[in-house]
Design a protein around this motif. Structure first.
Motif, PDB file in Angstrom:
ATOM      1  N   UNK A   1      -4.028 -33.751  35.510  1.00 59.59           N
ATOM      2  CA  UNK A   1      -3.625 -34.149  34.152  1.00 59.59           C
ATOM      3  C   UNK A   1      -4.477 -33.444  33.099  1.00 59.59           C
ATOM      4  N   UNK A   2      -5.797 -33.366  33.384  1.00 56.80           N
ATOM      5  CA  UNK A   2      -6.696 -32.710  32.439  1.00 56.80           C
ATOM      6  C   UNK A   2      -6.342 -31.233  32.308  1.00 56.80           C
ATOM      7  N   UNK A   3      -6.085 -30.569  33.454  1.00 57.40           N
ATOM      8  CA  UNK A   3      -5.701 -29.145  33.409  1.00 57.40           C
ATOM      9  C   UNK A   3      -4.422 -28.953  32.614  1.00 57.40           C
ATOM     10  N   UNK A   4      -3.489 -29.853  32.823  1.00 60.41           N
ATOM     11  CA  UNK A   4      -2.208 -29.780  32.109  1.00 60.41           C
ATOM     12  C   UNK A   4      -2.416 -29.955  30.605  1.00 60.41           C
ATOM     13  N   UNK A   5      -3.253 -30.972  30.227  1.00 59.21           N
ATOM     14  CA  UNK A   5      -3.520 -31.231  28.809  1.00 59.21           C
ATOM     15  C   UNK A   5      -4.275 -30.076  28.163  1.00 59.21           C
ATOM     16  N   UNK A   6      -5.280 -29.550  28.880  1.00 62.59           N
ATOM     17  CA  UNK A   6      -6.069 -28.445  28.327  1.00 62.59           C
ATOM     18  C   UNK A   6      -5.215 -27.200  28.143  1.00 62.59           C
ATOM     19  N   UNK A   7      -4.277 -26.965  29.093  1.00 60.72           N
ATOM     20  CA  UNK A   7      -3.390 -25.813  28.964  1.00 60.72           C
ATOM     21  C   UNK A   7      -2.495 -25.967  27.743  1.00 60.72           C
ATOM     22  N   UNK A   8      -1.946 -27.189  27.568  1.00 56.96           N
ATOM     23  CA  UNK A   8      -1.118 -27.434  26.365  1.00 56.96           C
ATOM     24  C   UNK A   8      -1.951 -27.275  25.096  1.00 56.96           C
ATOM     25  N   UNK A   9      -3.169 -27.808  25.156  1.00 53.30           N
ATOM     26  CA  UNK A   9      -4.080 -27.749  23.997  1.00 53.30           C
ATOM     27  C   UNK A   9      -4.428 -26.305  23.664  1.00 53.30           C
TER      28      UNK A   9
END
Length: 929
Positions: free
Chosen positions: A124-132
């Motif tokens: 989830x963190x990787x996904x959020x950081x990629x979106x960010x």
């Protein structure tokens, strides 16, 4: 009968949980009320809680879902698959998980819902950081200048990814702090101060210095108090560092074309929020994009600057050409060329008109013009011209010519050049008619001679300064007074002769005048040649050019020592006389009081003794007031500051006055039950004075109303009488020393000392005073005391371009009417008026508007201390900024109206100001302009 071979055994919760205990997947069970009844070790490790902290609590205390109530979601469905939930772990750390559930019922009909979760926090963190990161890249790509880029960067990072965020770039001498961001502006101010005193150490192997040296990131995932204390031995520095609240830090290099340009630092200060390797990779990736965005912004700025520079050059060239055409067409400038080989002078029609000679395109003999030159100037002109030709240099001179019987002055300039064809020397130049300038110079010289003559003959000491306030002229009287030469006085400067006790305040007053361009007046002591100090009055007037800029100050210093001594002797006499009068007065009062006791009240003599006693009370009050005035004049009025309850002090003052009057009942409405820090006795003295005045000037009334309340963190007190009232023309003079209101009721005798003293006491408490009155109806005296020692004028919101909102004024640019709407609120003083007016000036400039609707409808009290600054400093600046029409809506307060009227003339240069009692009328007037 069922086949025993195919019959499923009943479900056993205990056996099933024994099986789950050793599992690597988190598992828990809840009953039909949503209470956790079981959790395996993997589940407890995920949440960070012990079995005692976890089991027995509702599941909703630890799990939440964006789809609704977690317990209801799990129990309503037979099975739940892949439900994304947030797990609230110990120490408020959030993790993400995917839930799967199953319902099982045992032989005793006990049903439990079993929950199996898979930790997907990292995913989830990787996904959020990629979106960010993608969002950040899109935002940064739109930035066209460094300022915009930095603003976008800080908003993207703080507080989503970091609580503190800095960018430092390398320069020739070290590093520059490009941006420092945090949610709290006060924290940012503190951090800037800290960084200024503690810059990056480029020689260090740790932190930002180490990153710059190695080009490798620095990552400290968890920072403990022990780590900080071991790294910093200085107690003061340690105390400052602890303010940051360090939890986790990432510092990454910022590269541009494989060259390190600086470092970017991300700091987490939320307890339990720690960075990991994923955050480090994200930070480095983001740093690369930030570096690229800054490079692009700088390139874009450079391109824009180059375009603007070219446009400026083109505009300058056009302007120069226009100026040249204008100059040549003015008849005051002409061009000429002397061909030295042919001995021929060519000149244009402007020279023909200026010199009164015929024009010929074929040129003429140079002698034709030379013979017109004044004999005294001819030889100098010939010598300079021949030298310029011989040395192939510049020819420059001034000479006189008589044209049609009128003497004129001309400036001539030329340069020798070689022709391209046969290297013949050509002297080419211009002639400028400078007759007006020469006449002005002569008039100035005569004026200076007259000034010098006056300066050398008058007894006063004079000085003249430049525009910066530096003295560049002293008249000869200074030599006589100081015993030094003028050159030595200039070397020592005037400060050498000012008494040390007067110097600091003198310099502060002078620097304020130099900054504002005002006139100057100050009393101080100067040392004469025998070493004695004498009192002087210094006055300086500012001389300004057509643009309102100060050119110089001309000052005079007058000896007032004898006058000062007389005033001091007068004050000393009043002080001594007052003290000497007190003793016999006390004795006389005692005898009168004794006589009143001995004489029967029915005796006629008792009436006379009683009246005489009242006059003695007045005399005692007058002596006390004279003593206070002498202390004020001598600067010896003592204030004993202490905290006290204001309404209690008010009650004591009212009680003391009520005892001495039988004709008036004092009605109290006290609502200022707050602690105030000031001189309690002096504040009571003000209240006492207001009440006794109210009683004295309302002989036919039977009541006085006194009110106290707190408004905008200020204590407001009003004393209302129902007496003779005060005419409007007398309100401004009430605080003048020894002034008595000139009213038809002349039987009310008494000097105005009490009000003068009251005004001084209020002023020393940073307060203000005002009056509302109607003749024949009575007066209300008000005073204001700020609870915190000064009034608070706070900023609320602004975009720094079209609007500003504070707790004392709101200013906005109206796009439809194209004027500034200004709404002042509450109690104003010099500080608030200056602050609000300067914001108004800034918005006027930025929006290029010419009109202002200045609404004082909500203004209370008295702000007269700002009148001089407004009229002499602010309005001239508003005129320069383009203000043409100023509609001023009156305040309901009389003193505020008077202050407004004194601030402006109805026509001030290019500004037209008009007063109104209604906002709508003001708007109509502005609309028609």
């Amino acid at each position: 009968m069922l086949d025993q071979k195919n019959k499923r055994p009943p479900f056993d919760h205990t056996a099933y949980r024994d099986f789950l205990d050793d599992g690597v997947i988190g598992a828990a069970a809840i009953d039909d009320k949503g209470i956790i009844v079981y959790a395996n070790q993997a589940e407890l490790q995920l949440t960070g809680y012990s079995s005692e902290e976890y089991i027995g609590k509702p599941l909703s205390a630890f799990y939440s879902s964006e789809k609704g109530n977690i317990i209801k979601l799990l129990q309503e469905q037979q099975e739940t698959n892949n439900l994304e939930v947030c797990v609230i772990c110990k120490n408020n750390i959030d993790r993400w998980a995917i839930l799967t559930t199953r319902h099982f019922t045992d032989a005793d009909n006990l049903t439990c819902t079993y929950i199996f979760n898979r930790d997907v926090t990292q995913y989830k963190k990787n996904e959020d950081l990629l979106w960010y990161l993608n969002t950040a890249v899109e935002e940064l790509a739109q930035a066209r200048d460094t300022h915009t880029a930095l603003q976008k960067i800080s908003k993207l990072i703080v507080p989503k990814f970091a609580n503190w965020f800095t960018i430092d770039v390398l320069n020739n001498n070290g590093t520059d702090l490009l941006i420092l961001a945090h949610e709290d502006p006060e924290a940012v101010n503190w951090a800037h101060s800290y960084r200024k005193n503690n810059p990056i150490d480029l020689n260090s192997d740790r932190g930002a210095g180490g990153v710059i040296k190695t080009g490798k990131p620095s990552f400290v995932p968890v920072i403990t108090d022990e780590m900080i204390k071991s790294a910093i031995s200085d107690p003061e520095k340690l105390k400052e560092i602890e303010k940051i609240g360090l939890q986790s830090v990432i510092t990454v290099p910022m590269f541009s074309k494989n060259v390190i340009k600086g470092v970017i630092t991300f700091i987490s200060s939320i307890p339990g929020k720690y960075y990991d390797e994923t955050d480090l990779r994200f930070a480095q990736n983001l740093a690369n994009h930030i570096a690229l965005a800054l490079d692009n912004a700088r390139l874009n700025e450079a391109a824009i600057a180059e375009i603007q520079n070219r446009r400026q050059i083109e505009e300058t060239l056009k302007l120069t050409q226009a100026q040249l055409r204008s100059a040549l067409s003015s008849g005051l400038v002409g061009t000429w060329t002397l061909d030295t080989q042919k001995n021929t002078l060519y000149f244009d029609e402007s020279i023909s008109k200026m010199f009164g000679v015929p024009y010929s395109p074929e040129g003429c003999d140079p002698v034709l013009l030379r013979q017109l030159v004044n004999v005294d100037d001819m030889n100098v002109a010939d010598r300079l011209r021949n030298k310029a030709i011989a040395e192939q240099g510049v020819y420059e001179t001034e000479y006189r010519i008589t044209v049609n019987g009128i003497n004129k002055w001309f400036f001539v300039r030329g340069k020798t050049e070689l022709s391209n064809q046969n290297n013949e020397k050509l002297l080419t130049g211009v002639v400028v008619d400078i007759t007006d300038r020469k006449r002005a110079e002569e008039a100035l010289k005569q004026s200076e001679d007259v000034f010098k003559l006056i300066a050398e003959t008058i007894p006063q000491k004079l000085f003249v300064t430049d525009k910066t306030g530096q003295i560049n002229y002293y008249n000869p009287q200074w030599e006589e007074f100081t015993g030094y030469s003028i050159d030595k006085i200039k070397e020592l400067t005037l400060t050498h002769f000012i008494h040390p006790d007067d110097l600091q305040n003198n310099l502060e007053a002078w620097f304020a005048v130099v900054e504002n361009g005002d006139d100057f007046q100050y009393e101080h002591r100067l040392r004469q040649k025998d070493g004695e100090y004498r009192w002087h009055l210094t006055r300086a007037l500012s001389l300004k050019d057509d643009q309102g800029r100060v050119v110089k100050w001309i000052g005079s210093i007058t000896d007032i020592h004898d006058q000062k001594l007389k005033e001091q002797k007068k004050d000393e006499f009043i002080s001594i006389a007052s003290h000497e009068l007190r003793t016999p007065l006390t004795t006389v009062k005692a005898f009168f009081q004794l006589a009143k006791k001995l004489i029967d009240t029915t005796d006629r003599s008792f009436i006379f003794i009683d009246k005489a006693g009242k006059q003695l009370d007045r005399l005692e009050k007058l002596i006390a007031d004279l003593l206070d005035v002498s202390k004020i004049n001598a600067g010896k009025m003592v204030y004993n500051t202490e905290a006290f309850n204001f309404d209690e002090a008010l009650a004591e003052a009212v009680e003391s006055v009520q005892h001495i009057t039988d004709d008036h009942r004092i009605i109290v409405h006290a609502n200022a039950n707050v602690s105030f820090k000031g001189d309690k006795l002096r504040v009571e003295q003000v209240i006492n004075n207001f009440l006794t005045n109210a009683i004295k000037y309302s002989p036919d009334a039977d009541q006085i109303i006194i009110r106290s309340f707190v408004q905008e963190n200020n204590i407001i007190v009003s004393v209302q009488d129902f007496g003779i009232g005060i005419a409007g023309e007398n309100l401004n003079d009430l605080f003048e020393r020894f002034y008595r209101v000139d009213n038809t009721a002349m039987r009310f005798q008494g000097l105005g000392l009490g009000l003068f003293i009251a005004a001084e006491i209020i002023k020393r408490h940073n307060g203000s005073f005002w009056i509302e009155s109607k003749p024949g109806e009575g007066s209300t005296f008000y005073f204001l005391l700020p609870i915190n020692g000064k009034q608070d004028f706070l900023d609320i919101d602004t975009d720094n371009k079209t609007y500003y909102k504070g707790n004392f004024v709101s200013i906005s640019y109206n796009k439809h009417t194209k004027w500034l709407d200004v709404d002042w609120k509450g109690y104003q003083n010099l500080e608030s008026v200056k602050k609000g007016c300067l914001i108004m000036l800034d918005l006027l400039r930025k929006n290029q508007c010419k009109k202002v609707l200045n609404d004082n409808t909500h203004v209370l009290g008295n702000w007269s201390e700002a009148v001089d600054w407004g009229s002499s400093v602010w309005f001239p600046e508003m005129e320069k900024a383009g203000l043409e029409y100023f509609a001023w809506v009156y305040s309901p307060s009389t003193f505020s109206r008077m202050a407004a009227e004194k601030s402006v003339d109805i026509n001030m240069g290019k500004i037209t100001a008009q007063f109104f009692v209604d906002t709508k009328e003001a708007a109509v007037w502005l609309k028609n302009k």
